[in-house]
Design a protein around this motif. Structure first.
Motif, PDB file in Angstrom:
ATOM      1  N   MET A 196       0.842  -1.200   0.000  1.00  0.00           N
ATOM      2  CA  MET A 196       0.000   0.000   0.000  1.00  0.00           C
ATOM      3  C   MET A 196       0.874   1.247   0.000  1.00  0.00           C
ATOM      4  O   MET A 196       1.830   1.341   0.778  1.00  0.00           O
ATOM      5  CB  MET A 196      -0.909   0.016   1.234  1.00  0.00           C
ATOM      6  N   MET A 197       0.538   2.203  -0.879  1.00  0.00           N
ATOM      7  CA  MET A 197       1.353   3.404  -1.017  1.00  0.00           C
ATOM      8  C   MET A 197       0.480   4.629  -1.243  1.00  0.00           C
ATOM      9  O   MET A 197      -0.445   4.612  -2.049  1.00  0.00           O
ATOM     10  CB  MET A 197       2.313   3.224  -2.215  1.00  0.00           C
ATOM     11  N   SER A 198       0.802   5.691  -0.520  1.00  0.00           N
ATOM     12  CA  SER A 198       0.184   6.995  -0.773  1.00  0.00           C
ATOM     13  C   SER A 198       1.318   7.994  -0.929  1.00  0.00           C
ATOM     14  O   SER A 198       2.133   8.160  -0.020  1.00  0.00           O
ATOM     15  CB  SER A 198      -0.713   7.397   0.395  1.00  0.00           C
ATOM     16  N   GLY A 199       1.398   8.631  -2.103  1.00  0.00           N
ATOM     17  CA  GLY A 199       2.557   9.469  -2.409  1.00  0.00           C
ATOM     18  C   GLY A 199       2.333  10.948  -2.181  1.00  0.00           C
ATOM     19  O   GLY A 199       1.226  11.403  -1.901  1.00  0.00           O
ATOM     20  N   THR A 200       3.429  11.700  -2.341  1.00  0.00           N
ATOM     21  CA  THR A 200       3.404  13.140  -2.071  1.00  0.00           C
ATOM     22  C   THR A 200       2.518  13.910  -3.048  1.00  0.00           C
ATOM     23  O   THR A 200       2.119  15.032  -2.759  1.00  0.00           O
ATOM     24  CB  THR A 200       4.829  13.727  -2.157  1.00  0.00           C
ATOM     25  N   SER A 201       2.198  13.308  -4.199  1.00  0.00           N
ATOM     26  CA  SER A 201       1.352  14.021  -5.161  1.00  0.00           C
ATOM     27  C   SER A 201      -0.118  14.004  -4.745  1.00  0.00           C
ATOM     28  O   SER A 201      -0.947  14.680  -5.352  1.00  0.00           O
ATOM     29  CB  SER A 201       1.510  13.430  -6.567  1.00  0.00           C
ATOM     30  N   LEU A 202      -0.456  13.216  -3.691  1.00  0.00           N
ATOM     31  CA  LEU A 202      -1.812  13.175  -3.122  1.00  0.00           C
ATOM     32  C   LEU A 202      -2.879  12.712  -4.111  1.00  0.00           C
ATOM     33  O   LEU A 202      -4.038  13.086  -4.009  1.00  0.00           O
ATOM     34  CB  LEU A 202      -2.202  14.560  -2.565  1.00  0.00           C
ATOM     35  N   ASP A 203      -2.465  11.890  -5.087  1.00  0.00           N
ATOM     36  CA  ASP A 203      -3.438  11.371  -6.064  1.00  0.00           C
ATOM     37  C   ASP A 203      -4.433  10.429  -5.395  1.00  0.00           C
ATOM     38  O   ASP A 203      -5.596  10.395  -5.744  1.00  0.00           O
ATOM     39  CB  ASP A 203      -2.722  10.607  -7.184  1.00  0.00           C
ATOM     40  N   GLY A 204      -3.929   9.615  -4.467  1.00  0.00           N
ATOM     41  CA  GLY A 204      -4.790   8.649  -3.819  1.00  0.00           C
ATOM     42  C   GLY A 204      -3.985   7.481  -3.288  1.00  0.00           C
ATOM     43  O   GLY A 204      -2.764   7.549  -3.156  1.00  0.00           O
ATOM     44  N   LEU A 205      -4.678   6.408  -2.985  1.00  0.00           N
ATOM     45  CA  LEU A 205      -4.062   5.207  -2.422  1.00  0.00           C
ATOM     46  C   LEU A 205      -3.862   4.165  -3.517  1.00  0.00           C
ATOM     47  O   LEU A 205      -4.798   3.855  -4.252  1.00  0.00           O
ATOM     48  CB  LEU A 205      -4.973   4.643  -1.326  1.00  0.00           C
ATOM     49  N   ASP A 206      -2.657   3.627  -3.617  1.00  0.00           N
ATOM     50  CA  ASP A 206      -2.367   2.535  -4.550  1.00  0.00           C
ATOM     51  C   ASP A 206      -2.214   1.241  -3.757  1.00  0.00           C
ATOM     52  O   ASP A 206      -1.499   1.204  -2.755  1.00  0.00           O
ATOM     53  CB  ASP A 206      -1.061   2.793  -5.308  1.00  0.00           C
ATOM     54  N   MET A 207      -2.853   0.168  -4.237  1.00  0.00           N
ATOM     55  CA  MET A 207      -2.728  -1.150  -3.615  1.00  0.00           C
ATOM     56  C   MET A 207      -2.360  -2.172  -4.682  1.00  0.00           C
ATOM     57  O   MET A 207      -2.918  -2.158  -5.785  1.00  0.00           O
ATOM     58  CB  MET A 207      -4.035  -1.564  -2.940  1.00  0.00           C
ATOM     59  N   ALA A 208      -1.430  -3.054  -4.345  1.00  0.00           N
ATOM     60  CA  ALA A 208      -1.024  -4.103  -5.280  1.00  0.00           C
ATOM     61  C   ALA A 208      -0.876  -5.418  -4.522  1.00  0.00           C
ATOM     62  O   ALA A 208      -0.220  -5.475  -3.479  1.00  0.00           O
ATOM     63  CB  ALA A 208       0.299  -3.740  -5.952  1.00  0.00           C
ATOM     64  N   SER A 209      -1.521  -6.462  -5.050  1.00  0.00           N
ATOM     65  CA  SER A 209      -1.340  -7.802  -4.495  1.00  0.00           C
ATOM     66  C   SER A 209      -0.180  -8.447  -5.249  1.00  0.00           C
ATOM     67  O   SER A 209      -0.249  -8.647  -6.461  1.00  0.00           O
ATOM     68  CB  SER A 209      -2.615  -8.621  -4.683  1.00  0.00           C
ATOM     69  N   CYS A 210       0.890  -8.732  -4.520  1.00  0.00           N
ATOM     70  CA  CYS A 210       2.138  -9.185  -5.155  1.00  0.00           C
ATOM     71  C   CYS A 210       2.579 -10.543  -4.619  1.00  0.00           C
ATOM     72  O   CYS A 210       2.441 -10.821  -3.421  1.00  0.00           O
ATOM     73  CB  CYS A 210       3.257  -8.179  -4.885  1.00  0.00           C
ATOM     74  N   HIS A 211       3.106 -11.360  -5.512  1.00  0.00           N
ATOM     75  CA  HIS A 211       3.715 -12.631  -5.120  1.00  0.00           C
ATOM     76  C   HIS A 211       5.223 -12.516  -5.300  1.00  0.00           C
ATOM     77  O   HIS A 211       5.690 -11.982  -6.306  1.00  0.00           O
ATOM     78  CB  HIS A 211       3.177 -13.779  -5.971  1.00  0.00           C
ATOM     79  N   PHE A 212       5.976 -13.010  -4.327  1.00  0.00           N
ATOM     80  CA  PHE A 212       7.447 -12.978  -4.384  1.00  0.00           C
ATOM     81  C   PHE A 212       8.002 -14.358  -4.081  1.00  0.00           C
ATOM     82  O   PHE A 212       7.494 -15.064  -3.203  1.00  0.00           O
ATOM     83  CB  PHE A 212       8.012 -11.997  -3.337  1.00  0.00           C
ATOM     84  N   TRP A 213       9.037 -14.734  -4.795  1.00  0.00           N
ATOM     85  CA  TRP A 213       9.745 -15.978  -4.531  1.00  0.00           C
ATOM     86  C   TRP A 213      11.177 -15.843  -5.039  1.00  0.00           C
ATOM     87  O   TRP A 213      11.477 -14.949  -5.827  1.00  0.00           O
ATOM     88  CB  TRP A 213       9.033 -17.161  -5.204  1.00  0.00           C
TER      89      TRP A 213
END
Length: 358
Positions: free
Chosen positions: A9-26
């Motif tokens: 989950m990320m909310s950046g300085t440009s205040l566009d909104g909330l970004d969410m990403a479901s990620c798999h790592f291996w």
């Protein structure tokens, strides 16, 4: 090898909104691999945008109140996202929203209480990735370079164009990264004065002309003379940049055109300073990568031996959410996720605070 399923989950300085990403790592042959399974962006309402923007002026009591409320809001959004896409999830890794960033005073603060987020979502949460680095004498920023090094190593330079422009690259075996300066923060500030969230594809900026006086004032900002490691936040923008914009009496198109040229000149300078003679690749992500005029202008200002690579839209928009998910994985593995060569801390660290849901 264990596979991690993480919501970043990320909310950046440009205040566009909330970004969410479901990620798999291996891990495959000692190299981290990833896949983005689902994404979602939630725009902030004008009220929420103002609340987050003005958090810098709140009393400690009101700030902590917002911290908790926003944490619960993040948790509710994460839960909806998981249910909506039926996502397998081990934990949530949240950057939160930076309200204060004053590394010279040893402080940074990201809104979005981890405990409230965990309780509202029902999942463990890893957040507050910056505080430990500040306690170790670092800037607490930038953090994304660990992802650049381990997930995007095929590129010579990784440039992110969010509210702020930041760059990362390898130099003599060390990862170097820092905030170059302005990006969408100034562009969005200008468009919001006429009721637009942003200048789509840079169409308005393209139709304008350079205001030489404004360009000189922006180029002469003292921050650009400082050595790295260095980083900036919204405070710097308010104190140093807004007065320049406000003092320039010109049409919106010219303000935007000038700002784009300033952004691209400063980026091109830094790439040029750190590039070799052979052909190299510059990988660009963040909302600014979707600004056609900005990318065209940057290409004109860069050396011919620099190839600009703009990836697919999912990576452009969700790379930071992806990297914070990855930082959560590294924290779980107790591996380094914040680099001293980037932040100026006394040592590398495995940062992030873990909150369990109750």
């Amino acid at each position: 090898m264990k596979k991690y399923n993480v919501i970043g989950m990320m909310s950046g300085t440009s205040l566009d909104g909330l970004d969410m990403a479901s990620c798999h790592f291996w891990k495959h042959k000692d190299r981290w691999e990833f896949e983005i399974k689902a994404t979602k962006s939630i725009s902030y309402t004008p009220e929420m945008q103002n609340e987050l923007k003005d958090a810098i002026h709140l009393s400690a009591e009101k700030l902590l109140q917002l911290h908790n409320v926003y944490g619960s809001w993040l948790g509710a959004r994460a839960k909806e996202f998981i249910v909506e896409h039926n996502l397998e999830t081990d934990f949530i890794a949240s950057h939160g929203h930076t309200s204060h960033h004053r590394p010279e005073l040893g402080l940074t603060f990201q809104l979005g209480s981890g405990q409230h987020l965990a309780n509202a979502s029902g999942y463990p949460v890893i957040c507050d990735f910056r505080s430990n680095d500040l306690a170790l004498g670092g800037q607490g920023a930038p953090l994304v370079p660990i992802g650049d090094r381990l997930l995007f190593s095929e590129y010579d330079f990784c440039l992110n164009l969010g509210g702020i422009s930041n760059i990362s690259f390898e130099s003599k075996g060390s990862r170097i990264a820092y905030d170059i300066g302005l990006a969408n923060m100034i562009l969005n500030y200008i468009t919001r004065k006429i009721g637009l969230d942003y200048d789509e594809n840079g169409i308005m900026a393209k139709s304008g002309k350079i205001n030489p006086e404004m360009l000189k004032k922006l180029n002469d900002l003292n921050y650009y003379l400082l050595p790295h490691p260095k980083s900036i936040g919204y405070e710097w923008f308010l104190e140093e940049v807004v007065p320049i914009v406000e003092a320039t009496k010109d049409i919106t198109e010219n303000l935007l055109h000038t700002a784009v040229h300033h952004i691209c000149e400063k980026i091109a300078q830094q790439v040029s300073l750190n590039s070799g003679k052979q052909n190299q690749k510059l990988f660009i992500t963040g909302g600014g990568a979707l600004n056609t005029f900005l990318i065209e202008t940057l290409k004109q200002k860069l050396n011919e031996n620099i190839e600009v690579v703009v990836p697919e839209k999912t990576i452009i928009e969700f790379k930071e959410a992806l990297v914070f998910a990855f930082m959560g994985v590294l924290r779980s593995e107790r591996e380094v996720n914040v680099l001293k060569t980037v932040t100026g801390a006394i040592r590398d660290s495995s940062s992030g605070v873990i909150f369990l849901s109750n």
